[in-house]
Design an enzyme around this catalytic site. Sequence first.
Site, PDB file in Angstrom:
ATOM      1  N   ALA A 179      52.450   9.918  12.555  1.00  0.00           N
ATOM      2  CA  ALA A 179      52.174  10.263  13.947  1.00  0.00           C
ATOM      3  C   ALA A 179      52.828   9.206  14.837  1.00  0.00           C
ATOM      4  O   ALA A 179      53.160   8.115  14.367  1.00  0.00           O
ATOM      5  CB  ALA A 179      50.668  10.291  14.166  1.00  0.00           C
TER       6      ALA A 179
ATOM      7  N   GLY B 251      51.089  10.831   8.817  1.00  0.00           N
ATOM      8  CA  GLY B 251      51.263  12.223   9.220  1.00  0.00           C
ATOM      9  C   GLY B 251      52.534  12.838   8.643  1.00  0.00           C
ATOM     10  O   GLY B 251      52.602  14.055   8.452  1.00  0.00           O
TER      11      GLY B 251
ATOM     12  N   GLU C 269      51.624  13.927   5.333  1.00  0.00           N
ATOM     13  CA  GLU C 269      50.683  15.056   5.490  1.00  0.00           C
ATOM     14  C   GLU C 269      51.428  16.344   5.841  1.00  0.00           C
ATOM     15  O   GLU C 269      51.058  17.425   5.382  1.00  0.00           O
ATOM     16  CB  GLU C 269      49.630  14.694   6.546  1.00  0.00           C
ATOM     17  CG  GLU C 269      48.703  13.596   6.023  1.00  0.00           C
ATOM     18  CD  GLU C 269      47.751  13.063   7.082  1.00  0.00           C
ATOM     19  OE1 GLU C 269      48.259  12.534   8.098  1.00  0.00           O
ATOM     20  OE2 GLU C 269      46.537  13.197   6.906  1.00  0.00           O
TER      21      GLU C 269
ATOM     22  N   GLU D  59      47.491   4.666   7.063  1.00  0.00           N
ATOM     23  CA  GLU D  59      46.630   4.704   8.253  1.00  0.00           C
ATOM     24  C   GLU D  59      45.600   3.585   8.286  1.00  0.00           C
ATOM     25  O   GLU D  59      45.250   3.081   9.360  1.00  0.00           O
ATOM     26  CB  GLU D  59      45.918   6.059   8.345  1.00  0.00           C
ATOM     27  CG  GLU D  59      46.788   7.211   8.824  1.00  0.00           C
ATOM     28  CD  GLU D  59      47.574   7.886   7.711  1.00  0.00           C
ATOM     29  OE1 GLU D  59      47.675   7.300   6.610  1.00  0.00           O
ATOM     30  OE2 GLU D  59      48.087   8.992   7.938  1.00  0.00           O
TER      31      GLU D  59
END
Length: 705
Positions: free
Chosen positions: A63, A102, A105, A125
């Site tokens: 992210a 992310g 993911e 994270e």
Amino acid sequence: MTHPVDLQTRDAIAVITVDSPPVNALSQPVRAGLLACVRQAAADAEVRGIVLRCAGRTFIAGADISEFGKPPAEPALTEVLEAIEQADKPVVAAIHGTALGGGLEVALCCSHRVAASDARIGLPEVKLGLLPGAGGTQRLPRVIGVPAALEAMLTGRMLAAAEFAGTPAIEAILEGDIGEAAVEWLARALDAGLAPRRLRDLPVPGAKDLPPDFFDTARKRVARDMRGQFAPRQIIACIEAAVTLPFDEGLKVERDRFIECMDSPQSAGLRHMFFAERQTAKIPDIAAETPTRPIRAVAVIGAGTMGGGIAMCFANAGLAVTLIDTGEEALQRGLETIRGNYQRSAAKGRLSEQDVTTRMGLIRGATQMTGAAQADLVIEAVFEDMALKQKIFRELGELCRGDAILATNTSTLDVDEIAAATVDPSRVLGLHFFSPANVMRLLEIVRGRDTGPDVLATCLRLAKTISKIGVVSGVCYGFIGNRMLEGYGREAGLMLLEGAAPEDIDRVIFEFGLPMGPLAMGDLAGNDVGARVRAQRRAAGRLPADPRYGAVHDRLAALGRHGQKTGKGIYAYAPGNRQPQTDPEVTALITELAADLGVARRRIDDREILERCLYPLVNEGLRILEEGIALRASDIDVVWVYGYGFPAWRGGPMHWAEHVGLEKILDALRHYAKTLGNDYGYWTPAPLLERLVADNTRLADYRPG
Ligand code: 3HC
């Protein structure tokens, strides 16, 4: 601006390319582009399958951290992931570089994944005080199993994609251009009847075989090893949910816990640290393109603990080092210590025997200063004595090549005075390593009055080469870190006299998150060392004329209670045991000393202990900032996190101060000035603190000058 996501269809295969330098993070434009392209390709009846690839140096690295803490912008990542996962044709993630957070993911929502041979994957994270919040806690255990997924998420470590080749995690490792190779792989697989497969539908392998106390054991482990941190416990809860709940319910647990983490001050602190670390190398008056000097050979002068540790840093990075000590015996002892350190690492499996041989092969001993003649960089690490250092620098100035950089590892002396001993002070600077030098990540790079810009730029680059975080400091006593330590140690000593128990002071600081309190730290570093420095500074008129200043520690040192090394300091230590024990002799000694000095004793509560240790430290940080010794508040945070173990999840002392509230700190300083007296200026607020509060300005936005 060109669009960061592109879609091209060739031979019935759609190739979606993310091109958003530097690391293809999932910013709003990337999410929007991905969503549009995936929807378009999924709806196109001509398209049989989709390849998702990235341009540039890496697959999606997660992210966009710079968007965190700001109002959410559509589309949400979950919407993008759903579109990918629900596509009714195979979607292949083509991974190169690092698929992180992310990014991984996204890849786990694709029906298949292929990777370049050197690609790495990870869910880092936790390092941002977060948990994987886009399905990672539910999908990764389904492909690599619970223990491995838990380990990956708790450490945040990157894993080689090749390790998983041939499993549902990574179907294949491909050679050549990963985008092209993925298209070929998909075309072949489609011909062989490949259909989309959703990881959400897989069972968690081995879930039934987990020991019944598996998650409780994990919770106990993080309570011990990741003390005080919020996110690790949430990660465990999410993985437990992956094992015990249906997929969608697990996802909901993950979502709720992710939001809790995101809103926590710990994540704010760690996100601050992420950018702080990357800021340190940016020096306003030094252009990024400043030429640097090649550093291939290094000489270290002084084979003591510090010199040896410094030599190891360079050998570890594959650079040749000459370790120089004019005493043959000291040199041999130094070399043996280095070998012993490497061998201990090998015994623990951290190095191979070959690594030990290679690294020792890079270190050459010499007893003559001429051993430094061919070095590109010389680092002096001898005893803290100005005359001795000046003599060494005078000699180095004469015998080294004209373009060699000359550095001092002094922690207390004036770098400009040392530089003045050479003909050309522009090649001189301070490189202040922290002990143990081969372990501690911090390197204070002390910029002298005349240090050349290319010399500074070279050392900033070099810090990276030797895996250190270099922070530039101006010249002053103690530079950034040790200068701030002074008020912290002073107040700990004064509170002892006023009635606080040593174990209470240390407990408060330990519970705050530092690895140990100031008194245990003094016992570790050696009370004799501190007493010697105080004596020198007192003689030079550089200490307050306060008879209480350092009084307890000076008395301990005079009694030979030097700390752990003598088995007695503030605490007593049983032979072979580093566990500090309260010593009634010390309690009596302090009580007596307080009476002699006329200090009234009282009960001191935890709040006062914390404020009196940490607020002077912050106050000094503000002075350092205002004087331009540090370039930005976040540099000070990096120094304290990497040099002194200030908890990263508090964001370093300056970020923490902003979180507490500068006004509250200013009020507290004024309160202590009133209640404790301010004869020696201990509680005088830094002018910058008063100004920031008056102007309602954030410390993070302040730049000196
Ligand atoms: N968001 C925003 N910016 C990022 C970023 C990210 N995820 N990752 C890196 N950057 C920026 C850096 O700030 C830096 O900017 P700068 O040049 O202006 O200083 C630039 O990209 C290059 O980064 P590095 O200097 O770190 O480059 P390296 O080549 O040394 O390392 C990397 C590359 C391994 C990708 C490293 O940058 C990294 O580890 N990034 C963070 C990865 C991460 O933590 N991802 C998870 C994010 S949280 C998440 O995904 C939540 C999800 O679960 C919902």
